[in-house]
Design a protein around this motif. Structure first.
Motif, PDB file in Angstrom:
ATOM      1  N   LEU A  14       8.653   9.412  -0.171  1.00 57.61           N
ATOM      2  CA  LEU A  14       7.668   8.405   0.253  1.00 57.61           C
ATOM      3  C   LEU A  14       6.464   9.054   0.922  1.00 57.61           C
ATOM      4  CD1 LEU A  14       9.903   5.475   1.561  1.00 57.61           C
ATOM      5  CD2 LEU A  14       8.574   5.585  -0.544  1.00 57.61           C
ATOM      6  N   ILE A  44       4.278  10.673  -1.892  1.00 55.61           N
ATOM      7  CA  ILE A  44       3.475   9.857  -2.806  1.00 55.61           C
ATOM      8  C   ILE A  44       2.579   8.867  -2.083  1.00 55.61           C
ATOM      9  CG2 ILE A  44       4.952  10.092  -4.816  1.00 55.61           C
ATOM     10  CD1 ILE A  44       6.174   7.430  -4.124  1.00 55.61           C
ATOM     11  N   LEU A  45       3.014   8.373  -0.910  1.00 56.87           N
ATOM     12  CA  LEU A  45       2.196   7.348  -0.252  1.00 56.87           C
ATOM     13  C   LEU A  45       1.131   7.958   0.640  1.00 56.87           C
ATOM     14  CD1 LEU A  45       4.821   4.619   0.647  1.00 56.87           C
ATOM     15  CD2 LEU A  45       3.256   4.709  -1.281  1.00 56.87           C
ATOM     16  N   LYS A  97      -0.196  12.372  -1.503  1.00 61.79           N
ATOM     17  CA  LYS A  97      -0.832  12.252  -2.812  1.00 61.79           C
ATOM     18  C   LYS A  97      -2.203  11.584  -2.703  1.00 61.79           C
ATOM     19  CE  LYS A  97       0.005  10.529  -7.487  1.00 61.79           C
ATOM     20  NZ  LYS A  97      -1.181   9.690  -7.625  1.00 61.79           N
ATOM     21  N   GLN A  98      -2.373  10.750  -1.652  1.00 63.55           N
ATOM     22  CA  GLN A  98      -3.618   9.992  -1.525  1.00 63.55           C
ATOM     23  C   GLN A  98      -4.726  10.798  -0.858  1.00 63.55           C
ATOM     24  OE1 GLN A  98      -3.348   7.243  -3.112  1.00 63.55           O
ATOM     25  NE2 GLN A  98      -1.117   7.305  -3.268  1.00 63.55           N
TER      26      GLN A  98
END
Lengths: 284, 172
Positions: free
Chosen positions: B17, B20-21, B24-25
């Motif tokens: 989590l 990716i949350l 990744k941003q």
């Protein structure tokens, strides 16, 4: 035979390691070639749902950018309205022929329709980049449709699920787009690829060196393929040179669309695509 | 034992989590290269020391393919994670952690000391990122690009991995 089995047992982790790496390599190769491994991409339902939820939060922070791009588009559309033109010649009939709205019957066909979509996942860091859109089969999106935005072209749909679709970005090493540079009204077409690692530029080849191009010239889609409509902006000529012994320019094109912040896109549905492809395949 | 299983499942979910949350941003750009920040190899580093290497490899594949689903890059994260899983046991031994000692099931900062943890995680993280970019570019023609991206990505990922180690306090 017994010693072989013993060897395998002794080295089982090395063998397993090699097998797993081989599987991974096959996945990479397969995905780049066939582009339909829908199960392992973010257009699958679970990953798509999570990204849509994240997207709701992200949208609040990007509202001003969205408003900018929407007003830019409104401006372009308004420019195309018949009412926004001043007819400067006495022969009104001649002018009417130019405005498709005023022509009735079969003289004008709809060539492209657009499906609006929001980008819910995006990458620019890999060698082949993909976007995920929140529109899928149920909304009419199909494979190999083109995706455009307010500022230019974005990519080609590679996989579709019911509610989501993945798009191969123009920032992919194995994607080619044909483009035109207009010099004094004459289009010179060339082929655009993404060879660099830089998400702001693409490379353009096969523009003949006798074309007098200049820095800042617009590069537009040619409409040769069935994917993108003609005349969409791709970017502007940034730098160019002729390699020794070559008849063609090597051009670096600065993309108009910032691929890192792209949000609102349109999937272009070519209604005459099948007819064109069928005719073209008859020549082969 | 059951407790340890739960802790690892929780760490798996937490790291995926976070990756990716959040990570990744975050867009990171270094001399026009877009770079990724890697935190999730921490999961492989912190698996119990007595995990059989076959299980390490399969768990590496599991976390890698999970991230690939979100990064739209089937096989790339998985390839790197399988490699990290494969070298984890050897790198523990290389930096002097007694893998057979039952007292330290988890090679965490609290159990083996910050210095050792920092060295082991640097070793695994660097090779993880290198293999990632080898799989990503998939040809050695671009070896220069692979090396630049690896070093750049390592420089930004390593502080994140160490920060995660400082915040989390695994004693079991």
């Amino acid at each position: 035979m017994r010693s072989l089995i013993l060897l395998i047992l002794k080295r089982s982790s090395l063998i397993l390691f090699l097998i797993m790496e081989l599987i991974c390599a096959l996945l990479v190769i397969n995905y780049n070639k066939k582009q339909n491994e829908i199960f392992l991409t973010s257009s699958n339902f679970f990953a798509g749902k999570l990204y849509s939820t994240l997207n709701v939060a992200k949208e609040y922070f990007e509202l001003s950018d969205v408003a900018d791009s929407l007003s830019y588009e409104n401006e372009m559309l308004r420019n195309q309205l018949a009412s926004s033109r001043y007819i400067n010649i006495p022969f009104q009939d001649t002018m009417r022929r130019v405005l498709p709205d005023s022509l009735g019957g079969d003289s004008v066909l709809v060539h492209f329709t657009y499906i609006h979509a929001t980008v819910i996942n995006n990458s620019v860091a890999s060698s082949n980049n993909y976007l995920t859109l929140n529109r899928g089969r149920l909304h009419g999106v199909e494979r190999s449709m083109g995706v455009v935005s307010a500022h230019g072209i974005v990519g080609i749909v590679t996989a579709v699920s019911n509610h989501f679709s993945t798009v191969k970005s123009i920032l992919s090493r194995d994607l080619k787009v044909s483009g035109n540079i207009f010099v004094d009204g004459t289009p010179f077409s060339g082929s655009l690829t993404w060879q660099s690692h830089d998400h702001r530029f693409m490379n353009m080849d096969y523009v003949p060196k006798y074309a007098k191009i200049e820095q800042g010239d617009s590069v537009l889609t040619s409409g040769f393929s069935t994917v993108f409509p003609e005349g969409y902006s791709i970017g502007k000529v940034d730098t160019f040179f002729v390699p020794p012994g070559s008849a063609y320019y090597k051009i670096r094109v600065r993309l108009e669309e910032d691929m890192t912040t792209i949000r609102r896109v349109y999937v272009a549905n070519n209604l005459l695509k099948e007819e064109q492809l069928k005719l073209e395949s008859e020549n082969e | 034992m059951n407790n340890q299983l739960q802790a690892n499942i929780f760490r798996f979910i937490l790291l995926v989590l976070l990756q990716i949350l959040i990570l990744k941003q975050i867009p990171v750009e270094l001399a026009s290269f877009r770079l990724l920040i890697f935190l999730y190899p921490t999961f492989l580093i912190l698996l119990p020391t007595n995990t059989p290497s076959q299980v390490m490899i399969l768990l590496g594949f599991l976390i890698g393919i999970t991230l690939d689903i979100f990064y739209d890059s089937p096989g790339v994260h998985a390839g790197a994670s399988v490699f990290s899983g494969f070298i984890r046991g050897a790198s523990l031994r290389l930096f002097g952690v007694d893998v057979d000692q039952v007292k330290i099931p988890t090679p965490s900062r609290a159990n083996i000391g910050f210095g050792k943890y920092a060295r082991i995680s640097a070793f695994i993280l660097f090779f993880h990122i290198f293999v990632y970019y080898v799989f990503d570019v998939f040809t050695f023609v671009y070896i220069g690009e692979i090396l630049i991206k690896t070093i750049g990505s390592f420089v930004i990922s390593y502080p994140v991995v160490l920060a995660f180690a400082l915040i989390s306090n695994v004693k079991k």
